[in-house]
Motif scaffolding. Structure first.
Motif, PDB file in Angstrom:
ATOM      1  N   ASN A   7       4.485   3.528   4.222  1.00  0.00           N
ATOM      2  CA  ASN A   7       4.135   2.255   4.863  1.00  0.00           C
ATOM      3  C   ASN A   7       5.222   1.934   5.875  1.00  0.00           C
ATOM      4  OD1 ASN A   7       1.897   1.790   3.228  1.00  0.00           O
ATOM      5  ND2 ASN A   7       2.959   0.363   1.860  1.00  0.00           N
TER       6      ASN A   7
ATOM      7  N   GLY B 233       0.573  -2.873   3.211  1.00  0.00           N
ATOM      8  CA  GLY B 233       0.457  -1.551   3.807  1.00  0.00           C
ATOM      9  C   GLY B 233      -0.959  -1.030   3.913  1.00  0.00           C
TER      10      GLY B 233
ATOM     11  N   ARG C  53      -1.934  -0.419   8.349  1.00  0.00           N
ATOM     12  CA  ARG C  53      -2.057   1.026   8.507  1.00  0.00           C
ATOM     13  C   ARG C  53      -2.023   1.435   9.977  1.00  0.00           C
ATOM     14  NH1 ARG C  53      -6.569   3.386   4.405  1.00  0.00           N
ATOM     15  NH2 ARG C  53      -7.554   1.342   4.643  1.00  0.00           N
TER      16      ARG C  53
ATOM     17  N   THR D 178       1.632   1.500  10.945  1.00  0.00           N
ATOM     18  CA  THR D 178       2.287   2.688  10.396  1.00  0.00           C
ATOM     19  C   THR D 178       1.924   3.927  11.202  1.00  0.00           C
ATOM     20  OG1 THR D 178       2.282   1.748   8.161  1.00  0.00           O
ATOM     21  CG2 THR D 178       2.527   4.130   8.335  1.00  0.00           C
TER      22      THR D 178
ATOM     23  N   GLY E 165       3.482   4.807   0.001  1.00  0.00           N
ATOM     24  CA  GLY E 165       2.774   3.866   0.847  1.00  0.00           C
ATOM     25  C   GLY E 165       1.302   4.207   0.913  1.00  0.00           C
TER      26      GLY E 165
END
Length: 221
Positions: A103, A110, A116, A119, A145
């Motif tokens: 994450n 996350g 997402r 990330t 994550g």
């Protein structure tokens, strides 16, 4: 590069350069799946929503071996000491590409589309920075994550011909950052992999490139 393979690759490369998705089918004698792939640096919350709604499989980010090494990301099967870590019965491949799950630290749980997307997008952005190493990675990302990281084979398509390598080879041909996001496409009615015919129909419906893995490999030879 030859004929149909050239045209399919050119359209896929143009899409990746524009930050747009490409559908890639690996092979009927391998996984027999079509993945919806994006350049990771172009991923937005709407992208994640499309991956989970229209794809339905596992949302992942793939990195080439050189970048994974720079971030000190292991193959998970080499790092886990557990009796379930046995892949001798894996019928379509020698070993899985999975690495850590991560994450971004600026996210919350996350798992949301926003989290997402952050990330994955940052993974794409930092993948192209040769000065960004494991310490910077640990400052920005945490594990475990909600984004699965995949490691590409060092020789890419010369060594392995999974969606990880096909997507990374496409990113390399397009000249975008060396990181790819994707998701397997599943059939809502059967729960199995979306058929090639239905994947091609989806591509036509949304005017997206559809590429056979074999054609992509031939075009890049």
């Amino acid at each position: 590069m030859r004929g149909e393979s050239t045209g399919a690759l050119e359209r896929a490369v143009a899409a990746f350069r524009a930050g747009e998705p490409v559908l890639v089918h690996d092979a009927d004698d391998r996984e027999g799946e079509t993945d919806l792939l994006y350049p990771a640096s172009a991923v937005t919350p709407a992208t994640v929503a499309r991956l989970r709604n229209d794809g339905g499989g596992l949302i992942f980010a793939a990195l080439p071996a050189t970048v994974a090494d720079r971030f000190d990301l292991p193959f998970l099967h080499e790092a886990v000491d557990h009796p379930a870590n046995d892949h001798t019965d894996l019928g379509y491949d020698a070993h899985p590409s999975f690495s850590l799950t991560v994450n971004h630290r600026d996210g919350f749980t996350g798992v949301t589309d926003d989290d997402r997307a952050l990330t994955i997008r940052r993974l794409g952005e930092v993948s192209a920075d040769a000065d960004y190493g494991v310490d910077a990675f640990a400052d920005e990302f945490r594990t475990p994550g909600h984004v699965h990281l995949l490691r590409g084979a060092p020789g890419l398509l010369d060594e392995r011909r999974g969606h990880t390598e096909l997507g990374l080879a496409l990113a390399e041909a397009a000249g975008v950052a060396p990181a790819v996001a994707g998701c397997e496409m599943l059939d809502d009615e059967t729960g199995g992999a979306l058929s090639t015919a239905d994947a091609e129909a989806y591509a036509r419906r949304y005017d997206l490139p559809f590429v056979e893995g074999a054609a992509l490999i031939r075009a890049l030879e």
